[in-house]
Write a protein that holds these residues in place. Structure first.
Motif, mmCIF file in Angstrom:
data_model
loop_
_atom_site.group_PDB
_atom_site.id
_atom_site.type_symbol
_atom_site.label_atom_id
_atom_site.label_comp_id
_atom_site.label_asym_id
_atom_site.label_seq_id
_atom_site.Cartn_x
_atom_site.Cartn_y
_atom_site.Cartn_z
ATOM 1 N N ILE A 15 -77.337 45.218 89.412
ATOM 2 C CA ILE A 15 -77.035 46.634 89.618
ATOM 3 C C ILE A 15 -76.539 46.815 91.049
ATOM 4 N N LYS A 16 -75.436 47.533 91.218
ATOM 5 C CA LYS A 16 -74.901 47.836 92.545
ATOM 6 C C LYS A 16 -74.869 49.346 92.714
ATOM 7 N N THR A 17 -75.590 49.829 93.719
ATOM 8 C CA THR A 17 -75.744 51.273 93.919
ATOM 9 C C THR A 17 -75.223 51.662 95.303
ATOM 10 N N PRO A 18 -74.339 52.671 95.373
ATOM 11 C CA PRO A 18 -73.730 53.004 96.658
ATOM 12 C C PRO A 18 -74.605 53.880 97.547
ATOM 13 N N ALA A 19 -74.313 53.797 98.835
ATOM 14 C CA ALA A 19 -74.862 54.735 99.806
ATOM 15 C C ALA A 19 -74.210 56.094 99.592
#
Length: 318
Positions: A15-19
């Motif tokens: 999972i890649k979650t942005p700032a």
């Protein structure tokens, strides 16, 4: 840590979650933007009866590795809403978003936990349900919804706690930079600095600029945006808690930024310009006071949380 080694023969669930940068200009508690700085979460299913584990590299390494980590507690809460026991999992967090700097590290954690629950439940939740749970977890839709949905998000909450939101595509010629001091600012302290009430003039000041900003962003119009990014609700009260940032703001504007605003609750300053620029001089006011600072380009992005299985993207909702 080596990904292949950590996963072994298990499917590589990532999972890649942005700032996010919330409270944009006059958009206190209602307007935020996703930016190109991501935390990663690796997930591995464990046998039934096993105990979940969590490990961390980057920010929080050695400090955020117990199961009361916000990612895992959000994961458990999501399964509780389904009335089901959460499957045991091993989590490995790669944290690139700094803590307590106004770039949405808590929002990223909450959204990562929800995305993990969505995957492990076989996609049991709708987009609407994830929006409601994310907002309930974080408390502020401008922080958490850009991390979930991407883009620039304007949101409001009803009196019974339901959230309504609309997403705007970031302007293609809007360049963003984060000036990140080496000191934190706790959100609770930043909120405590704000007054209990405001004058009519200050309310109208912010409302008029917010309305015009949304119209201009929706039309893709950068001309005049410098006039609408000013704020009288939170920034004047929080800047005194951020040594060197007020002076850095003046430098950024003098160097050609059309806006320089407190990101989230601080201590980061978000700098916006129409063309790529070198804003390294903004670090000087902090360095003069004995503080270090990092200047990082954080491009506005249209994508929110992304999930992959063996490098193939998974659709999180219909």
């Amino acid at each position: 840590m080596n990904k292949e080694e950590w996963f072994g023969d298990a499917p590589q669930l990532v999972i890649k979650t942005p700032a996010t940068s919330a409270n944009m200009g006059p958009g206190f508690d209602c307007l935020g933007m996703a930016v190109n700085l991501h935390n990663e979460l690796w997930i591995k299913a464990l046998p039934e009866g096993a105990t979940s584990t969590i490990s961390v590299e980057g920010y929080g390494e050695g400090q955020s590795e117990s199961l009361d980590n916000l990612i895992y507690t959000t994961y458990l809460d999501a399964f509780a809403k389904l009335g089901k026991k959460a499957p045991a999992i091993a989590l490995h967090c790669i944290n690139r978003i700094p803590f307590a700097r106004g770039l949405g590290s808590s929002s990223a954690a909450a959204v990562s936990g929800l995305a993990a629950a969505q995957i492990m439940s076989g996609m049991a939740f709708s987009e609407e349900a994830l929006m409601q749970m994310a907002t309930a977890s974080d408390g502020h839709p401008d922080n958490v919804l850009p991390a979930l949905l991407g883009g620039i998000v304007i949101a409001c909450m009803t009196e019974d706690g339901l959230v309504h939101a609309s997403k705007i595509a970031p302007l293609k010629n809007m360049h963003a930079y984060a000036l990140i001091p080496d000191y934190p600012l706790a959100t609770a302290d930043a909120r405590a600095a704000m007054p209990e009430s405001y004058s009519r003039q200050d309310v109208v000041y912010n409302l008029s600029r917010l309305g015009l900003m949304i119209a201009m962003l929706s039309k893709g119009d950068l001309q005049g945006l410098s006039e609408v990014f000013s704020d009288r609700v939170h920034e004047p009260y929080r800047l005194p808690l951020m040594p060197g940032i007020e002076e850095a703001k003046k430098v950024a504007l003098a160097e050609g930024a059309f806006a320089a605003v407190v990101s989230g609750a601080g201590s980061t300053m978000l700098i916006l310009s129409e063309t790529p620029k070198d804003f390294s001089k903004t670090k000087a006011p902090l360095e003069a006071l004995g503080y270090g600072a990092e200047l990082m380009e954080v491009a506005p992005i249209m994508t929110g949380v992304e999930c992959y299985k063996d490098e193939m993207e998974l659709k999180l909702w219909p």
